[in-house]
Design a protein around this motif. Structure first.
Motif, PDB file in Angstrom:
ATOM      1  N   LEU A   1       0.827  -1.202   0.000  1.00 13.33           N
ATOM      2  CA  LEU A   1       0.000   0.000   0.000  1.00 13.33           C
ATOM      3  C   LEU A   1       0.866   1.259   0.000  1.00 13.33           C
ATOM      4  CD1 LEU A   1      -2.910   0.989   0.004  1.00 13.33           C
ATOM      5  CD2 LEU A   1      -2.849   0.942   2.497  1.00 13.33           C
ATOM      6  N   ARG A   2       1.920   1.265   0.790  1.00 20.21           N
ATOM      7  CA  ARG A   2       2.836   2.414   0.802  1.00 20.21           C
ATOM      8  C   ARG A   2       3.468   2.620  -0.575  1.00 20.21           C
ATOM      9  NH1 ARG A   2       6.170   1.663   6.430  1.00 20.21           N
ATOM     10  NH2 ARG A   2       4.380   1.892   7.810  1.00 20.21           N
ATOM     11  N   ALA A   3       3.940   1.541  -1.190  1.00 21.67           N
ATOM     12  CA  ALA A   3       4.573   1.628  -2.509  1.00 21.67           C
ATOM     13  C   ALA A   3       3.560   2.110  -3.548  1.00 21.67           C
ATOM     14  CB  ALA A   3       5.142   0.275  -2.918  1.00 21.67           C
ATOM     15  N   TRP A   4       2.328   1.641  -3.466  1.00 23.22           N
ATOM     16  CA  TRP A   4       1.280   2.051  -4.396  1.00 23.22           C
ATOM     17  C   TRP A   4       0.987   3.545  -4.262  1.00 23.22           C
ATOM     18  CZ3 TRP A   4      -3.950   3.397  -3.112  1.00 23.22           C
ATOM     19  CH2 TRP A   4      -4.779   3.572  -4.218  1.00 23.22           C
ATOM     20  N   LYS A   5       0.930   4.042  -3.020  1.00 21.29           N
ATOM     21  CA  LYS A   5       0.670   5.461  -2.787  1.00 21.29           C
ATOM     22  C   LYS A   5       1.792   6.329  -3.364  1.00 21.29           C
ATOM     23  CE  LYS A   5      -2.243   5.106   1.318  1.00 21.29           C
ATOM     24  NZ  LYS A   5      -2.357   5.435   2.754  1.00 21.29           N
ATOM     25  N   VAL A   6       3.041   5.928  -3.139  1.00 26.12           N
ATOM     26  CA  VAL A   6       4.180   6.681  -3.666  1.00 26.12           C
ATOM     27  C   VAL A   6       4.139   6.690  -5.193  1.00 26.12           C
ATOM     28  CG1 VAL A   6       6.701   6.675  -3.908  1.00 26.12           C
ATOM     29  CG2 VAL A   6       5.665   6.330  -1.665  1.00 26.12           C
ATOM     30  N   ASP A   7       3.884   5.539  -5.791  1.00 28.54           N
ATOM     31  CA  ASP A   7       3.817   5.436  -7.250  1.00 28.54           C
ATOM     32  C   ASP A   7       2.673   6.281  -7.810  1.00 28.54           C
ATOM     33  OD1 ASP A   7       4.625   4.242  -9.816  1.00 28.54           O
ATOM     34  OD2 ASP A   7       2.673   3.213  -9.694  1.00 28.54           O
ATOM     35  N   SER A   8       1.525   6.256  -7.162  1.00 28.19           N
ATOM     36  CA  SER A   8       0.379   7.046  -7.614  1.00 28.19           C
ATOM     37  C   SER A   8       0.691   8.536  -7.559  1.00 28.19           C
ATOM     38  CB  SER A   8      -0.852   6.755  -6.748  1.00 28.19           C
ATOM     39  OG  SER A   8      -1.245   5.425  -6.905  1.00 28.19           O
ATOM     40  N   PHE A   9       1.341   8.974  -6.492  1.00 30.13           N
ATOM     41  CA  PHE A   9       1.724  10.375  -6.341  1.00 30.13           C
ATOM     42  C   PHE A   9       2.680  10.790  -7.451  1.00 30.13           C
ATOM     43  CE2 PHE A   9       4.536  13.686  -4.713  1.00 30.13           C
ATOM     44  CZ  PHE A   9       3.630  14.631  -4.272  1.00 30.13           C
ATOM     45  N   GLN A  10       3.673   9.958  -7.738  1.00 24.35           N
ATOM     46  CA  GLN A  10       4.652  10.281  -8.782  1.00 24.35           C
ATOM     47  C   GLN A  10       4.011  10.330 -10.167  1.00 24.35           C
ATOM     48  OE1 GLN A  10       7.674  11.415  -8.401  1.00 24.35           O
ATOM     49  NE2 GLN A  10       7.477  11.228  -6.196  1.00 24.35           N
ATOM     50  N   ARG A  11       3.096   9.400 -10.451  1.00 27.39           N
ATOM     51  CA  ARG A  11       2.419   9.410 -11.752  1.00 27.39           C
ATOM     52  C   ARG A  11       1.555  10.649 -11.912  1.00 27.39           C
ATOM     53  NH1 ARG A  11      -1.132   5.271 -12.146  1.00 27.39           N
ATOM     54  NH2 ARG A  11      -0.713   4.483 -10.071  1.00 27.39           N
ATOM     55  N   ALA A  12       0.847  11.049 -10.857  1.00 31.19           N
ATOM     56  CA  ALA A  12       0.018  12.256 -10.905  1.00 31.19           C
ATOM     57  C   ALA A  12       0.899  13.484 -11.114  1.00 31.19           C
ATOM     58  CB  ALA A  12      -0.794  12.390  -9.623  1.00 31.19           C
ATOM     59  N   ARG A  13       2.005  13.550 -10.409  1.00 33.80           N
ATOM     60  CA  ARG A  13       2.947  14.669 -10.523  1.00 33.80           C
ATOM     61  C   ARG A  13       3.477  14.779 -11.956  1.00 33.80           C
ATOM     62  NH1 ARG A  13       8.751  15.208  -9.129  1.00 33.80           N
ATOM     63  NH2 ARG A  13       9.018  17.281  -8.251  1.00 33.80           N
ATOM     64  N   GLN A  14       3.915  13.673 -12.520  1.00 34.39           N
ATOM     65  CA  GLN A  14       4.441  13.672 -13.884  1.00 34.39           C
ATOM     66  C   GLN A  14       3.368  14.096 -14.889  1.00 34.39           C
ATOM     67  OE1 GLN A  14       5.965   9.717 -14.408  1.00 34.39           O
ATOM     68  NE2 GLN A  14       7.863  10.150 -13.325  1.00 34.39           N
ATOM     69  N   TYR A  15       2.154  13.614 -14.709  1.00 32.66           N
ATOM     70  CA  TYR A  15       1.078  13.966 -15.625  1.00 32.66           C
ATOM     71  C   TYR A  15       0.777  15.460 -15.565  1.00 32.66           C
ATOM     72  CZ  TYR A  15      -3.455  14.583 -17.725  1.00 32.66           C
ATOM     73  OH  TYR A  15      -4.485  15.062 -18.497  1.00 32.66           O
ATOM     74  N   LEU A  16       0.630  15.995 -14.362  1.00 30.08           N
ATOM     75  CA  LEU A  16       0.327  17.422 -14.221  1.00 30.08           C
ATOM     76  C   LEU A  16       1.425  18.283 -14.842  1.00 30.08           C
ATOM     77  CD1 LEU A  16      -1.156  17.443 -10.641  1.00 30.08           C
ATOM     78  CD2 LEU A  16      -2.370  17.986 -12.757  1.00 30.08           C
ATOM     79  N   PHE A  17       2.681  17.942 -14.594  1.00 37.84           N
ATOM     80  CA  PHE A  17       3.779  18.701 -15.172  1.00 37.84           C
ATOM     81  C   PHE A  17       3.773  18.590 -16.695  1.00 37.84           C
ATOM     82  CE2 PHE A  17       6.619  18.330 -11.134  1.00 37.84           C
ATOM     83  CZ  PHE A  17       5.790  19.221 -10.477  1.00 37.84           C
ATOM     84  N   SER A  18       3.396  17.444 -17.227  1.00 40.43           N
ATOM     85  CA  SER A  18       3.393  17.254 -18.682  1.00 40.43           C
ATOM     86  C   SER A  18       2.341  18.110 -19.377  1.00 40.43           C
ATOM     87  CB  SER A  18       3.184  15.782 -19.048  1.00 40.43           C
ATOM     88  OG  SER A  18       1.822  15.400 -18.890  1.00 40.43           O
ATOM     89  N   ILE A  19       1.283  18.490 -18.656  1.00 44.52           N
ATOM     90  CA  ILE A  19       0.256  19.349 -19.259  1.00 44.52           C
ATOM     91  C   ILE A  19       0.378  20.796 -18.777  1.00 44.52           C
ATOM     92  CG2 ILE A  19      -1.356  17.453 -19.664  1.00 44.52           C
ATOM     93  CD1 ILE A  19      -2.965  18.461 -17.208  1.00 44.52           C
ATOM     94  N   GLY A  20       1.503  21.113 -18.136  1.00 43.86           N
ATOM     95  CA  GLY A  20       1.781  22.477 -17.732  1.00 43.86           C
ATOM     96  C   GLY A  20       1.065  22.955 -16.479  1.00 43.86           C
ATOM     97  N   GLN A  21       0.610  22.025 -15.658  1.00 38.49           N
ATOM     98  CA  GLN A  21      -0.108  22.388 -14.433  1.00 38.49           C
ATOM     99  C   GLN A  21       0.764  22.099 -13.207  1.00 38.49           C
ATOM    100  OE1 GLN A  21      -3.300  23.769 -14.274  1.00 38.49           O
ATOM    101  NE2 GLN A  21      -2.891  23.975 -16.449  1.00 38.49           N
ATOM    102  N   PRO A  22       0.582  22.863 -12.131  1.00 35.56           N
ATOM    103  CA  PRO A  22       1.335  22.583 -10.910  1.00 35.56           C
ATOM    104  C   PRO A  22       0.666  21.466 -10.107  1.00 35.56           C
ATOM    105  CG  PRO A  22      -0.077  24.468 -10.553  1.00 35.56           C
ATOM    106  CD  PRO A  22      -0.227  24.086 -12.001  1.00 35.56           C
TER     107      PRO A  22
END
Length: 57
Positions: A13-34
């Motif tokens: 669960l901890r690993a899943w949460k970290v991975d989910s956070f990183q994927r969301a971060r990368q996606y937002l940055f890729s579309i120019g959002q903070p």
């Protein structure tokens, strides 16, 4: 996702949460959002792709 979060071990669960956070971060940055989140002290902040972090009101 291979398992539902309710059926994961604490470690999975901890690993899943970290991975989910990183994927969301990368996606937002890729579309120019903070990425907007709360710091440990409860202050909302916006993190930008260039590394800038701004406190929000």
């Amino acid at each position: 996702m291979e398992k539902q979060p309710g059926k994961m071990t604490e470690l999975e669960l901890r690993a899943w949460k970290v991975d989910s956070f990183q994927r969301a971060r990368q996606y937002l940055f890729s579309i120019g959002q903070p990425l907007v989140y709360y710091q440990e002290d409860g202050t909302p902040v916006a993190e930008y792709k260039d590394g800038r972090i701004e406190k929000l009101k």
